[in-house]
Design a protein around this motif. Sequence first.
Motif, PDB file in Angstrom:
ATOM      1  N   HIS A 164      45.646  31.070  47.708  1.00 50.62           N
ATOM      2  CA  HIS A 164      45.468  31.559  46.336  1.00 50.62           C
ATOM      3  C   HIS A 164      46.803  31.906  45.673  1.00 50.62           C
ATOM      4  O   HIS A 164      46.848  32.196  44.487  1.00 50.62           O
ATOM      5  CB  HIS A 164      44.534  32.780  46.325  1.00 50.62           C
ATOM      6  N   HIS A 206      35.247  39.818  51.723  1.00 55.50           N
ATOM      7  CA  HIS A 206      36.137  38.719  52.131  1.00 55.50           C
ATOM      8  C   HIS A 206      37.537  39.298  52.374  1.00 55.50           C
ATOM      9  O   HIS A 206      38.151  39.053  53.396  1.00 55.50           O
ATOM     10  CB  HIS A 206      36.134  37.657  51.041  1.00 55.50           C
ATOM     11  N   HIS A 244      45.319  35.645  49.318  1.00 58.84           N
ATOM     12  CA  HIS A 244      45.324  34.842  50.540  1.00 58.84           C
ATOM     13  C   HIS A 244      46.313  33.711  50.303  1.00 58.84           C
ATOM     14  O   HIS A 244      46.592  33.369  49.145  1.00 58.84           O
ATOM     15  CB  HIS A 244      43.919  34.259  50.829  1.00 58.84           C
ATOM     16  N   ASP A 253      36.348  33.457  46.448  1.00 64.17           N
ATOM     17  CA  ASP A 253      35.962  32.993  47.774  1.00 64.17           C
ATOM     18  C   ASP A 253      34.574  33.460  48.197  1.00 64.17           C
ATOM     19  O   ASP A 253      34.219  33.403  49.378  1.00 64.17           O
ATOM     20  CB  ASP A 253      37.020  33.381  48.812  1.00 64.17           C
ATOM     21  N   HIS A 286      41.806  37.697  44.499  1.00 64.89           N
ATOM     22  CA  HIS A 286      42.151  38.326  45.773  1.00 64.89           C
ATOM     23  C   HIS A 286      43.409  37.640  46.293  1.00 64.89           C
ATOM     24  O   HIS A 286      43.862  36.654  45.693  1.00 64.89           O
ATOM     25  CB  HIS A 286      41.009  38.259  46.798  1.00 64.89           C
TER      26      HIS A 286
HETATM   27 ZN   LIG Z   1      40.393  33.954  50.563  1.00 73.80          ZN
END
Ligand SMILES: [Zn+2]
Length: 302
Positions: A71, A154, A68, A173, A66
């Motif tokens: 990441h 998330h 973020h 996460d 994902h």
């Molecule tokens: Zn995250």
Amino acid sequence: MNNPSQRIGPVTVHFGRKNGKYPDGNQVVVTGGEVRAVFDTPLSSQTGGQAGAGPLDGAELVLLGHVHEDHCAALNRLPRAAVFAPEGDLAAVRSVDGMMAHYGYSPAASEKMRVKLTGEFHFQPRPDARGYPDGKVWELGGGVTVRAIHMPGHTRGHSVLMVEPGGIAFIGDIDLTGFGPYYGDACSNLRDFLDTLERIEHMEAKVWITYHHKGVITERELFLELLRAFREKVALREAAILRVLAEGPNTLAKLVAHRFIYPPDYHDVYVEDVERKSLTEHLSILLEQERVKEEAGVFRLA
Ligand SMILES: [Zn+2]
């Protein structure tokens, strides 16, 4: 200095600082017969990359479970690697504006987050990143494959990356930490997260790897125990909201000041926005279940 690492079949996990506690994370590297892939890129991978020795060495493919800030914190080290992100999160890795829309914070918090993103987290947008759908499979050679399993909540696109052989699941996460599930961004959805937690319990895997903290789990019993405690955090937050509403009607602003997600002494640029979004998610479910009523912006027990 190299971080401690653990090898499981074709997978190597390089543990981040404090076992990958935020703002760091654990670096997963998958070595196939032809291609070396990395899952996400934490701050601690800044020590390596194409420019030097380190966990990103020789990586040609970046698969983001994902998107973020924590990441994408060493993507700048892999300018020539092919980058894939889940379709639902793709805009966030392609531009800073896309990332800001992903968070959906207030203008003041967004301004501060922009600075953190490019400064502390070394974010370099990847307009060349490609989106992947649920079920996408990458063949890395020598029989090593990675399959995406869409597990949203998330973020909109949050996906588990399953490595075979070995049934090694990178669960990102859905991190099983004591903090509990995070659903505080515009792209988060608590209903989806609860569905995901139900589905992941039944997902066939032999090894579970989280991005933060817990790291590598190899026993199903332990995984289920951590998952139960993680899910319980949602129920505890809901119970706390109901307790406050039992004392009297409240506006969203007053509820935000109560702090149901972060401890009152925890400060960061996004805390208030995250409290507001998380509360909105809980209240939406409570309103639908007719356990809470809302009138002119005031919430009360039904
Ligand atoms: Zn995250």
